[in-house]
Scaffold this active site. Structure first.
Site, PDB file in Angstrom:
ATOM      1  N   HIS A 228       0.877  -1.185   0.000  1.00 53.77           N
ATOM      2  CA  HIS A 228       0.000   0.000   0.000  1.00 53.77           C
ATOM      3  C   HIS A 228       0.914   1.236   0.000  1.00 53.77           C
ATOM      4  O   HIS A 228       1.655   1.462  -0.951  1.00 53.77           O
ATOM      5  CB  HIS A 228      -0.927  -0.097   1.222  1.00 53.77           C
ATOM      6  CG  HIS A 228      -2.045   0.895   1.281  1.00 53.77           C
ATOM      7  ND1 HIS A 228      -2.368   1.744   0.253  1.00 53.77           N
ATOM      8  CD2 HIS A 228      -2.950   1.166   2.272  1.00 53.77           C
ATOM      9  CE1 HIS A 228      -3.410   2.494   0.602  1.00 53.77           C
ATOM     10  NE2 HIS A 228      -3.769   2.169   1.837  1.00 53.77           N
ATOM     11  N   HIS A 269      -2.082  -2.469  -9.807  1.00 51.02           N
ATOM     12  CA  HIS A 269      -3.043  -1.837  -8.909  1.00 51.02           C
ATOM     13  C   HIS A 269      -4.283  -2.692  -8.851  1.00 51.02           C
ATOM     14  O   HIS A 269      -4.682  -3.267  -9.858  1.00 51.02           O
ATOM     15  CB  HIS A 269      -3.405  -0.421  -9.398  1.00 51.02           C
ATOM     16  CG  HIS A 269      -4.010   0.404  -8.324  1.00 51.02           C
ATOM     17  ND1 HIS A 269      -5.349   0.368  -8.028  1.00 51.02           N
ATOM     18  CD2 HIS A 269      -3.441   1.265  -7.443  1.00 51.02           C
ATOM     19  CE1 HIS A 269      -5.587   1.181  -7.011  1.00 51.02           C
ATOM     20  NE2 HIS A 269      -4.451   1.739  -6.638  1.00 51.02           N
ATOM     21  N   ASP A 327       2.950   5.469  -7.117  1.00 52.42           N
ATOM     22  CA  ASP A 327       4.170   5.397  -6.314  1.00 52.42           C
ATOM     23  C   ASP A 327       5.424   5.216  -7.150  1.00 52.42           C
ATOM     24  O   ASP A 327       6.534   5.386  -6.651  1.00 52.42           O
ATOM     25  CB  ASP A 327       4.059   4.245  -5.308  1.00 52.42           C
ATOM     26  CG  ASP A 327       3.061   4.585  -4.237  1.00 52.42           C
ATOM     27  OD1 ASP A 327       2.958   5.767  -3.896  1.00 52.42           O
ATOM     28  OD2 ASP A 327       2.370   3.675  -3.758  1.00 52.42           O
TER      29      ASP A 327
END
Ligand code: CMC
Length: 393
Positions: A228, A269, A327
């Site tokens: 996460h 994802h 990210d």
């Protein structure tokens, strides 16, 4: 058996209704209160997005001035709260401090525990949004052994955060406007993301009518993991480990090997199966930031681009619809502006605080709100008789 449906990872279960954020994972769409993330990242500011998520509409100038004033009222933390930090080891991960200190806010703001009063719920939103950068920057200062820097309400939200991180009594820090903009953009892009693991944790913890600070502290704990919020930290470590472009195929091979637990960090994802719109915006920001600072990160950025190019042509990644996520690029930008790797997830937590607390508020205000209590499919023993210890073995 048969009474409940098993849905590991909640892949096909909607846990709530929400008006905050819309995601179309197949089309790569993310919207807050009906506004596209691309437009918000381009034209808005993080504090305005906070207002939007909280109040449901973009503010008029007068409303925004009042909101900024309210936030400014709460930017400092209680002096006694700052003493909490010294109870931690100097080398503690700053996320460990964030979990503890945010949870401890409940011991300082007793009025905010009155969750049935809408006025107090609103003050809690303001307190959390205002104090979270102060708390995160103090975690960094503590790890460096430097004095805490108090918030400066004359600065914008992001400039103030950067200044609390990098200013020292002997060296005034004035952030470059491009850096301030990039930080603000990172905060906007991470502000909310519907029912991800940490937000669902906040809702579940809050559904027992626990106080909002402890619910948000639970969210910070859930965010910490590498699957996460910890992914941006892991991306940078991975890119540094790859080191040179010629080693990329070796790492791609490892990511594809079913017997190797290694995954390409910053790829894939649960919801986006085409493109992560946040990654698109951040890729642009990367270019801008690297132009003004972070020459050292140019090489890492090149490796990242090459890795992306190779992975996106590989059958393994194509078949599984694995694309760079937010990210993948945020770590490069944060590193270029001098943020140490172990602070990356804290910055994600700073940004996501508005999402957590407005989702919490939405849940508490729902008519007939019920405690979250999933069921399970039991797979253990059938009933059996207890044996005295002398008869076992
Ligand atoms: N590298 C290599 N293979 C992968 C990756 C990856 N990054 N991600 C998924 N896979 C493979 C996985 O091994 C599986 O293969 P197979 O079908 O052969 O068993 C398939 O793709 C499906 O994976 P999954 O674990 O079932 O997918 P998920 O939806 O449960 O996981 C994820 C989503 C984000 C946890 C995962 O893609 C991952 O671990 N990515 C790396 C960590 C990361 O970048 N996390 C940040 C997410 S974005 C920020 C946020 O919102 O928190």
């Amino acid at each position: 058996f048969g009474l409940f449906t098993l849905d590991p990872g909640f892949r096909s279960t909607a846990s709530c209704e929400s008006k905050l954020t819309f995601i179309d994972g197949d089309k790569g769409v993310l919207q807050h209160r009906g506004y596209s993330i691309e437009e918000l990242a381009e034209k808005s500011t993080y504090l305005e997005v906070c207002y939007l998520l909280d109040m449901g509409e973009l503010p008029t100038q007068a409303q925004f001035d009042e909101f900024k004033h309210l936030i400014a009222t709460h930017t400092m933390v209680h002096e006694q709260l700052l003493r909490f930090y010294s109870g931690y080891r100097r080398d503690a991960h700053p996320m460990a401090l964030m979990v503890g200190v945010v949870g401890a806010l409940s011991a300082f703001y007793h009025d905010s525990l009155n969750i049935r009063d809408p006025r107090h719920r609103e003050i809690t939103v303001h307190r959390l949004v205002a104090k979270i950068p102060t708390i995160a920057a103090a975690a960094y200062k503590y790890s460096k052994g430097q004095p805490f820097v108090y918030p400066n309400n004359k600065l914008s939200y992001s400039a103030n955060f950067l200044t609390m991180m990098f200013d020292t009594p002997c060296d005034e820090y004035v952030p470059h406007p491009v850096v301030v903009r990039a930080m603000d953009r990172i905060l906007i892009l991470h502000a909310d993301h519907e029912q991800n693991a940490s937000t669902s944790t906040v809702r579940l913890a809050g559904s027992s009518l626990a106080n909002p600070f402890s619910a948000v502290s639970a969210g910070i704990s859930a965010l910490w993991g590498p699957a996460h919020g910890g992914a941006n930290e892991a991306v940078l470590r991975m890119l540094k480990e790859i080191g040179t472009a010629d080693r990329i195929p070796e790492f791609i091979q490892r990511a594809k090997d079913p017997d190797d637990p290694f995954r390409l960090m910053g790829f894939g994802h649960r919801v986006y199966k085409n493109t992560d719109p946040r990654a698109r915006v951040l890729k642009q920001s990367c270019d801008e930031v690297l132009e003004v600072v972070g020459a050292g990160e140019q090489e890492i950025f090149k490796i990242a681009m090459k890795l992306e190019e190779i992975a996106l042509q590989d059958e393994y990644f194509i078949q599984r619809k694995l694309f760079p996520n937010v990210d993948f690029y945020s770590g490069i930008i944060l590193s270029a502006i001098g943020i140490p790797t172990n602070m990356f997830t804290c910055i994600f937590a700073v940004a996501r605080t508005i999402g957590w607390i407005t989702q919490w508020k939405e849940m508490i205000e729902e008519p007939g709100q019920a405690i979250g209590r999933p069921r399970q499919l039991y797979t253990g023993y059938d009933i059996r008789p207890y044996k005295p210890i002398s008869e076992r073995g």
